[in-house]
Design an enzyme around this catalytic site. Structure first.
Site, short mmCIF file in Angstrom:
data_model
loop_
_atom_site.label_atom_id
_atom_site.label_comp_id
_atom_site.label_asym_id
_atom_site.label_seq_id
_atom_site.Cartn_x
_atom_site.Cartn_y
_atom_site.Cartn_z
N HIS A 95 16.74 -0.24 -161.78
CA HIS A 95 18.09 -0.79 -161.66
C HIS A 95 19.10 0.28 -162.06
O HIS A 95 19.49 0.39 -163.22
CB HIS A 95 18.22 -2.02 -162.56
CG HIS A 95 19.54 -2.73 -162.46
ND1 HIS A 95 19.72 -4.03 -162.86
CD2 HIS A 95 20.76 -2.33 -162.00
CE1 HIS A 95 20.98 -4.39 -162.66
NE2 HIS A 95 21.63 -3.36 -162.15
N ARG A 109 32.86 9.48 -150.55
CA ARG A 109 33.37 9.15 -149.22
C ARG A 109 32.47 9.60 -148.07
O ARG A 109 32.57 9.06 -146.98
CB ARG A 109 34.74 9.81 -149.04
CG ARG A 109 35.81 9.28 -149.99
CD ARG A 109 36.40 8.01 -149.48
NE ARG A 109 37.22 7.32 -150.48
CZ ARG A 109 38.04 6.33 -150.18
NH1 ARG A 109 38.17 5.91 -148.94
NH2 ARG A 109 38.72 5.72 -151.13
N HIS A 163 21.16 -9.11 -157.86
CA HIS A 163 21.72 -9.29 -159.19
C HIS A 163 21.94 -10.79 -159.40
O HIS A 163 22.47 -11.47 -158.52
CB HIS A 163 23.08 -8.62 -159.30
CG HIS A 163 23.06 -7.13 -159.36
ND1 HIS A 163 22.50 -6.35 -158.38
CD2 HIS A 163 23.55 -6.26 -160.29
CE1 HIS A 163 22.65 -5.06 -158.71
NE2 HIS A 163 23.28 -4.99 -159.86
N GLU A 184 23.74 -12.62 -164.81
CA GLU A 184 24.53 -11.69 -165.61
C GLU A 184 25.85 -12.34 -165.96
O GLU A 184 26.09 -12.72 -167.10
CB GLU A 184 24.74 -10.38 -164.85
CG GLU A 184 25.52 -9.33 -165.65
CD GLU A 184 25.86 -8.09 -164.82
OE1 GLU A 184 26.13 -7.05 -165.43
OE2 GLU A 184 25.88 -8.18 -163.58
N ASP A 227 21.54 0.94 -165.45
CA ASP A 227 22.58 0.27 -164.68
C ASP A 227 23.57 1.30 -164.12
O ASP A 227 23.52 1.63 -162.94
CB ASP A 227 23.30 -0.78 -165.53
CG ASP A 227 23.98 -1.86 -164.69
OD1 ASP A 227 23.92 -1.80 -163.45
OD2 ASP A 227 24.57 -2.78 -165.30
#
Length: 324
Positions: A9, A58, A183, A186, A263
């Site tokens: 993750h 980008r 996810h 949370e 994370d």
């Protein structure tokens, strides 16, 4: 040498350290973003910083550079397998999204050769995103199944935006060979975990709010669902109450398999070694974290067999499952 680690993750966009991020921003004609504060009022506050910071990426080259940089960093902390998350951001456009995934697939192969870390990419869409765009993004992700993309996810602010509108995008990805790794649990509670389980989640990122429902915890144990827990993130985003036992401790003691991950290491100013040290202090040692990571990983059978060998060599009698 650090003990081997598996990280399931980690948001690729959130791995880019400030100096590299500034270089990328300037290269794209943008001002470098303000430094991340490292601590946030909640998930929604964090998302504001996330958008301001990660919007600097980008081009496909930006993502390639980011992936190679993090693979090198993670390998330095003992990582032998990582599953970076890559967001299907609307700013990329669908053609740009396809080009980004192609660049990441190439970078993943290069990372294995350079740093000895296998990389399974897990692109995702997010709650609140245009549903049609999300479905097209899923179709594009499927093009890379078996070529380095190993799963498909869903993130975003639970409770603020619904999950079910993305069921078709999830089904498109799953039918194309990409397991669902969302996810949940949370920003919202056990009901959010149950919702993604009903949608066929193979593994859950976070999932820590499941501790509020003992029956759900039992179900997770019985079904062998791996939760990818990020202890520092949970504290910094106030998902975990610092005045109470961390959910990781409670889940692990209940028998839930919990992998350990960073994370967004650049935004929290942490490393994978830091996170494993935190987990050890919460009762989850490196062997247990590795075993959970192996149980949850989505790489090839060849990758899994390699990780089994590494785990047995490092941890001896660890339960790493049967060799492929």
């Amino acid at each position: 040498m650090p003990k081997p680690k598996i990280e399931l993750h980690v948001h690729l966009e959130g791995t880019v350290r400030p100096a590299l991020l500034a270089d990328i921003a300037v290269g794209n004609g943008m001002a470098p973003p303000a430094p991340s504060p490292g601590r946030f009022a909640d998930l929604h506050d964090f998302i504001v910083t996330w958008n301001a910071t990660t919007g600097c990426l980008r081009t496909p080259t930006d993502y390639r550079i980011a992936l190679l940089a993090y693979a090198e960093e993670a390998a330095g902390h003992g990582a032998v397998h990582i599953e970076p998350i890559v967001d299907a951001e609307p700013r990329l456009g669908l053609d740009g999204w396809a080009d980004v995934l192609a660049a990441c697939v190439d970078a993943a192969a290069e990372a294995r050769e350079r740093y000895g870390v296998s990389v399974g990419l897990t692109p995702q869409v997010f709650r609140g995103q245009d549903v049609g765009y999300a479905e097209e993004a899923a179709r594009i992700a499927v093009r890379f199944a078996g070529r380095g993309v190993v799963g498909f996810g869903l993130s975003g602010a639970e409770g603020r935006h619904p999950t079910l509108p993305y069921a078709r995008a999830v089904a498109l990805a799953r039918d194309g060979g990409l397991p669902f790794v969302p996810h949940a649990g949370e920003a919202a509670g056990p009901e959010a975990v149950r919702e993604v389980l009903a949608m066929g989640a193979a593994r859950i990122r976070h999932g820590v709010r499941a501790v509020d429902d003992p029956d759900l915890v039992t179900e997770l144990v019985e079904r062998g669902i791996v939760l990818d827990v990020c202890p520092t993130s949970n504290l910094r985003l106030r998902v975990a109450d610092p005045g109470r036992p961390h959910p990781l401790t409670l889940l692990h003691h209940a028998g839930v398999r919990c992998s350990v991950s960073t994370d967004d290491p650049a935004l929290f100013d942490i490393t994978l070694s830091d996170e494993y040290a935190v987990a050890a202090g919460l009762g989850v040692d490196a062997a247990s974290a590795y075993a959970a990571g192996l149980a949850g990983m989505l790489g090839t059978d060849t990758d899994r067999a390699r990780l089994v060998r590494i785990g047995r060599a490092a941890f001896g009698g660890i339960d790493v499952g049967p060799a492929s």
